[in-house]
Design an enzyme around this catalytic site. Structure first.
Site, PDB file in Angstrom:
ATOM      1  CB  ALA A 194      -0.977  -0.027   1.177  1.00 54.76           C
ATOM      2  CB  SER A 195       0.292   4.571   1.494  1.00 49.98           C
ATOM      3  OG  SER A 195      -0.878   4.856   0.756  1.00 49.98           O
ATOM      4  CB  ILE A 196       5.096   1.225   2.495  1.00 48.55           C
ATOM      5  CG1 ILE A 196       4.494   1.027   3.881  1.00 48.55           C
ATOM      6  CG2 ILE A 196       6.618   1.179   2.592  1.00 48.55           C
ATOM      7  CD1 ILE A 196       4.783  -0.336   4.482  1.00 48.55           C
ATOM      8  CB  THR A 197       4.033   2.124  -2.944  1.00 46.03           C
ATOM      9  OG1 THR A 197       3.655   0.781  -2.638  1.00 46.03           O
ATOM     10  CG2 THR A 197       4.592   2.189  -4.356  1.00 46.03           C
ATOM     11  CE  LYS A 198       0.122   8.253  -1.260  1.00 52.13           C
ATOM     12  NZ  LYS A 198      -0.667   7.013  -1.118  1.00 52.13           N
TER      13      LYS A 198
END
Length: 275
Positions: A71-75
Site C-alpha cells: 500500500a502507501s509505503i510505496t509512496k
C-alpha cells in the site's frame, strides 16, 4: 564510510523476540486478522517472522518472505526516486509541475500553473486527494489518469496546509516516467529495487502465480472473507502498488536508516526533516 553490500544477506540475522510474537498473536485474534509478517532492523541486526495464513480459502503459512501489497509505503519509494532526479540535477523540488508535464491541469487554473513538485511530495497541493479510476492496464495508464485530473477541485489552498493526497502521486509517478522515458514500474526496479537487492518485488498479479503471497481480507456478516478486487488499477502503482515481503522492507529500512549508494546521505536525511 563503506556502504553495505545490498546483494548479500542481512547479517547478523536474529530471531524476533517471542514476547513481540505473543503480542502480535493476541492482536491478530482480537482483530480477526488471518496472517501477518513482522520485520525488525536494529543496530545492524535483522529479524523477520510470519504468523497465521495467507488466505482463508487456500491457506498457506505466512513467513518473512511472503509477499503482501504494501500500500502507501510505496509512496516513499516514489518519493525517493524523485529525490534521485533532484540529486542528478534533472529537476528541482520547486519546479512547477508544468515544467515537466506542460499539459497538467486541475480545476483551478492558478493552481495548475503554480503547483510544484514539493507541493506534491508534501501533501500540500490542496486538490481532492481520493481520486480513483481505472484507465486500463497499458503503459499509458498513468498518463491517462493524470490527464483526467482536470476535474479535481481545491479542498484547501495551495501550500496552505497538509492534507493527505493520493492523487498527487499520480503526478510524481508520471514525472518519473517522462524523465526516464520508461514505465513507472521499470523506473522503480532500475533505480531502487534492484540496486537495493529487493529481488522478486513486483507490481502485477501475474508475477505472483509461483510465489507465496497474501491476499487482503475483510469482514462480511461476521465472517472473514477475501477482499475483492485483489489488484488495484495500474495507474495506482506510484500510490500503493508495490508488492513486497517483510524481508524486502527490512532491507529497505536498512537503506533509509544507514544509507546506500542509491542516494546521498545528505539527500536521504533531508527527506526526514519536517516540511
Amino acid at each position: 564510510m563503506k556502504l553495505p553490500e545490498y546483494n548479500s544477506p542481512l547479517l547478523p540475522y536474529c530471531r524476533v523476540d517471542p514476547a513481540l510474537l505473543d503480542q502480535a498473536r493476541a492482536e491478530m485474534q482480537r482483530d480477526r486478522v488471518p496472517g501477518i509478517a513482522l520485520g525488525v532492523y536494529h543496530n545492524g541486526c535483522a529479524a523477520t517472522a510470519g504468523l497465521g495464513v495467507t488466505n482463508v480459502v487456500h491457506p498457506q503459512p505466512v513467513g518473512g518472505d511472503t509477499l503482501f501489497q504494501i500500500a502507501s509505503i510505496t509512496k516513499t519509494f516514489t518519493a525517493t526516486a524523485v529525490l534521485q532526479l533532484v540529486e542528478q540535477g534533472r529537476l528541482r523540488l520547486d519546479d512547477p509541475v508544468r515544467a515537466h508535464l506542460p499539459q497538467f491541469t486541475v480545476a483551478d487554473p492558478e493552481v495548475s500553473a503554480a503547483v510544484t513538485i514539493r507541493h506534491c511530495l508534501t501533501h500540500s497541493c490542496g486538490w481532492e486527494g481520493d481520486f480513483y479510476e481505472n484507465p486500463g492496464w497499458g503503459d499509458d495508464a498513468l498518463a491517462t489518469m493524470v490527464a483526467r485530473m482536470g476535474k479535481l477541485v481545491q479542498v484547501t489552498p495551495l501550500g496552505g496546509m497538509w492534507s493527505y493526497n493520493n492523487a498527487a502521486f499520480y503526478v510524481l509517478g508520471r514525472i518519473l516516467e517522462v524523465l526516464h522515458g520508461r514505465p513507472y514500474e521499470d523506473v522503480l526496479n532500475e533505480a531502487l529495487l534492484a540496486p537495493l537487492g529487493m529481488d522478486d518485488t513486483c507490481f502485477f498479479a501475474h508475477d505472483l502465480l509461483h510465489r507465496n503471497f497474501a491476499v487482503g481480507h475483510a469482514e462480511d456478516g461476521g465472517q472473514t472473507v477475501i477482499a475483492r478486487p485483489w489488484a488495484m488499477p495500474r495507474c495506482g502503482n506510484p500510490i500503493g502498488g508495490l508488492i513486497a515481503s517483510a524481508e524486502h522492507l527490512v532491507r529497505y529500512a536498512r537503506f533509509q536508516l544507514d544509507g546506500a549508494a542509491v542516494l546521498s546521505d545528505a539527500m536521504r536525511l533531508a527527506a526526514f526533516e519536517p516540511a
